[in-house]
Design an enzyme around this catalytic site. Sequence first.
Site, PDB file in Angstrom:
ATOM      1  N   LYS A  55     -10.085  -4.265  -0.702  1.00 57.73           N
ATOM      2  CA  LYS A  55      -9.295  -4.063   0.538  1.00 57.73           C
ATOM      3  C   LYS A  55      -9.224  -2.578   0.374  1.00 57.73           C
ATOM      4  O   LYS A  55      -9.625  -1.768   1.607  1.00 57.73           O
ATOM      5  CB  LYS A  55      -8.090  -4.652   0.974  1.00 57.73           C
ATOM      6  CG  LYS A  55      -8.043  -6.196   1.002  1.00 57.73           C
ATOM      7  CD  LYS A  55      -6.661  -6.649   1.296  1.00 57.73           C
ATOM      8  CE  LYS A  55      -5.544  -6.361   0.233  1.00 57.73           C
ATOM      9  NZ  LYS A  55      -5.856  -7.148  -0.847  1.00 57.73           N
ATOM     10  N   ARG A  62       1.264  -9.874   5.043  1.00 53.80           N
ATOM     11  CA  ARG A  62       1.003 -10.671   3.765  1.00 53.80           C
ATOM     12  C   ARG A  62       1.675 -12.044   3.778  1.00 53.80           C
ATOM     13  O   ARG A  62       1.662 -12.886   2.962  1.00 53.80           O
ATOM     14  CB  ARG A  62       1.613  -9.968   2.530  1.00 53.80           C
ATOM     15  CG  ARG A  62       0.462  -9.647   1.429  1.00 53.80           C
ATOM     16  CD  ARG A  62       1.161  -8.653   0.401  1.00 53.80           C
ATOM     17  NE  ARG A  62       0.527  -8.669  -0.683  1.00 53.80           N
ATOM     18  CZ  ARG A  62      -0.184  -7.421  -0.880  1.00 53.80           C
ATOM     19  NH1 ARG A  62      -0.450  -6.677  -0.181  1.00 53.80           N
ATOM     20  NH2 ARG A  62      -1.004  -7.232  -2.121  1.00 53.80           N
ATOM     21  N   ARG A  81      -9.630  -2.469 -13.229  1.00 54.03           N
ATOM     22  CA  ARG A  81      -8.738  -1.120 -12.701  1.00 54.03           C
ATOM     23  C   ARG A  81      -7.626  -0.897 -13.457  1.00 54.03           C
ATOM     24  O   ARG A  81      -7.115   0.224 -13.345  1.00 54.03           O
ATOM     25  CB  ARG A  81      -8.430  -1.872 -11.197  1.00 54.03           C
ATOM     26  CG  ARG A  81      -7.697  -0.890 -10.138  1.00 54.03           C
ATOM     27  CD  ARG A  81      -7.648  -1.297  -8.861  1.00 54.03           C
ATOM     28  NE  ARG A  81      -6.458  -2.182  -8.587  1.00 54.03           N
ATOM     29  CZ  ARG A  81      -6.161  -2.832  -7.430  1.00 54.03           C
ATOM     30  NH1 ARG A  81      -7.149  -2.552  -6.588  1.00 54.03           N
ATOM     31  NH2 ARG A  81      -5.036  -3.529  -7.264  1.00 54.03           N
ATOM     32  N   ARG A  92      -1.722   1.562 -12.752  1.00 59.21           N
ATOM     33  CA  ARG A  92      -0.726   0.625 -12.266  1.00 59.21           C
ATOM     34  C   ARG A  92      -0.530  -0.547 -13.155  1.00 59.21           C
ATOM     35  O   ARG A  92      -1.451  -1.107 -13.554  1.00 59.21           O
ATOM     36  CB  ARG A  92      -1.365  -0.023 -10.636  1.00 59.21           C
ATOM     37  CG  ARG A  92      -1.477   1.001  -9.664  1.00 59.21           C
ATOM     38  CD  ARG A  92      -2.198   0.321  -8.494  1.00 59.21           C
ATOM     39  NE  ARG A  92      -1.799  -0.924  -8.341  1.00 59.21           N
ATOM     40  CZ  ARG A  92      -2.153  -1.781  -7.177  1.00 59.21           C
ATOM     41  NH1 ARG A  92      -3.015  -1.351  -6.296  1.00 59.21           N
ATOM     42  NH2 ARG A  92      -1.720  -2.745  -6.864  1.00 59.21           N
TER      43      ARG A  92
HETATM   44  P1  ADP Z   1      -3.252  -5.337  -4.110  1.00 60.78           P
HETATM   45  O1  ADP Z   1      -4.383  -4.386  -3.614  1.00 60.78           O
HETATM   46  O2  ADP Z   1      -3.618  -5.548  -5.655  1.00 60.78           O
HETATM   47  O3  ADP Z   1      -3.207  -6.558  -3.328  1.00 60.78           O
HETATM   48  P2  ADP Z   1      -1.316  -3.629  -2.990  1.00 60.78           P
HETATM   49  O4  ADP Z   1      -1.578  -2.203  -3.228  1.00 60.78           O
HETATM   50  O5  ADP Z   1      -1.656  -4.114  -1.742  1.00 60.78           O
HETATM   51  O6  ADP Z   1      -2.035  -4.566  -4.091  1.00 60.78           O
HETATM   52  O7  ADP Z   1       0.255  -4.182  -3.113  1.00 60.78           O
HETATM   53  C1  ADP Z   1       0.942  -3.976  -4.411  1.00 60.78           C
HETATM   54  C2  ADP Z   1       2.111  -4.601  -4.411  1.00 60.78           C
HETATM   55  O8  ADP Z   1       2.894  -3.977  -3.524  1.00 60.78           O
HETATM   56  C3  ADP Z   1       2.157  -6.016  -4.066  1.00 60.78           C
HETATM   57  O9  ADP Z   1       1.752  -6.740  -5.292  1.00 60.78           O
HETATM   58  C4  ADP Z   1       3.485  -6.472  -3.437  1.00 60.78           C
HETATM   59  O10 ADP Z   1       4.264  -6.406  -4.573  1.00 60.78           O
HETATM   60  C5  ADP Z   1       3.632  -5.091  -2.509  1.00 60.78           C
HETATM   61  N1  ADP Z   1       3.389  -5.457  -1.396  1.00 60.78           N
HETATM   62  C6  ADP Z   1       2.239  -4.686  -0.793  1.00 60.78           C
HETATM   63  N2  ADP Z   1       2.241  -4.960   0.491  1.00 60.78           N
HETATM   64  C7  ADP Z   1       3.229  -5.774   0.763  1.00 60.78           C
HETATM   65  C8  ADP Z   1       3.493  -6.773   1.814  1.00 60.78           C
HETATM   66  N3  ADP Z   1       2.930  -6.737   3.111  1.00 60.78           N
HETATM   67  N4  ADP Z   1       4.426  -7.568   1.692  1.00 60.78           N
HETATM   68  C9  ADP Z   1       5.183  -7.514   0.863  1.00 60.78           C
HETATM   69  N5  ADP Z   1       4.840  -7.046  -0.468  1.00 60.78           N
HETATM   70  C10 ADP Z   1       4.000  -6.116  -0.521  1.00 60.78           C
END
Ligand code: ADP
Length: 197
Positions: free
Chosen positions: A14, A89, A128, A134
């Site tokens: 994404k 999410r 990654r 991360r």
């Molecule tokens: P990935 O691309 O690996 O899915 P993100 O960078 O989108 O990871 O998100 C990293 C973390 O941030 C998630 O695992 C969660 O803990 C938190 N997070 C991000 N977006 C949301 C959301 N919309 N609702 C709840 N937690 C979120």
Amino acid sequence: MINLVLFGPPGAGKGTQALYLAKAYHLVHLSTGDILREEIANDTKIGHMAKDIICRGELVPDSMVIDLIQEKLDNNPDANGFLFDGFPRTVPQAEALDTLLIHYGRNVSAMLSLEVSKEELISRLLNRGTSSGRSDDADRTIIENRIQVYNEKTAPLIKYYKDAGKYESINGIGTVERITERLKKCIDILPRHRKRH
Ligand code: ADP
């Protein structure tokens, strides 16, 4: 005006695709993961609350990300459109997004869902983890937890957007360029001013 939800499990690509699409369609890119990591880096109150939750691979509370998104919408009244990445999410987040967008006279044009197998996701994320720094990408148990959280809480959004007639499935396996092309093909045939109902 288009407002897109870029959807898929962790590691689906994404973030990578969002950068290209935001540029190509002049959209404001809103990644809740990036916003939360920025809050952590700036040592804010929200950052403090989110840090341990993110490290465990759990979701932060809905109200927290909804408030952050509302603030970004408020700050960008003249945006051509938005590209939501990693948000919504959960079903309550999707409902809140619909309500917020109605308030601004907008709506979600489509949910673009990147489809990638679980084996490919785990290998991409571990990869990654060695380069991104991360911590939530470096540990297989945390990655598996994030995928489980995705299956339980996030995957139901597929039905939510299918029911709204806005779900678009895109093959997320291939080169970055190929996947961008598939996404663009899909976006280019979307009705630009889908009516609210
Ligand atoms: P990935 O691309 O690996 O899915 P993100 O960078 O989108 O990871 O998100 C990293 C973390 O941030 C998630 O695992 C969660 O803990 C938190 N997070 C991000 N977006 C949301 C959301 N919309 N609702 C709840 N937690 C979120």
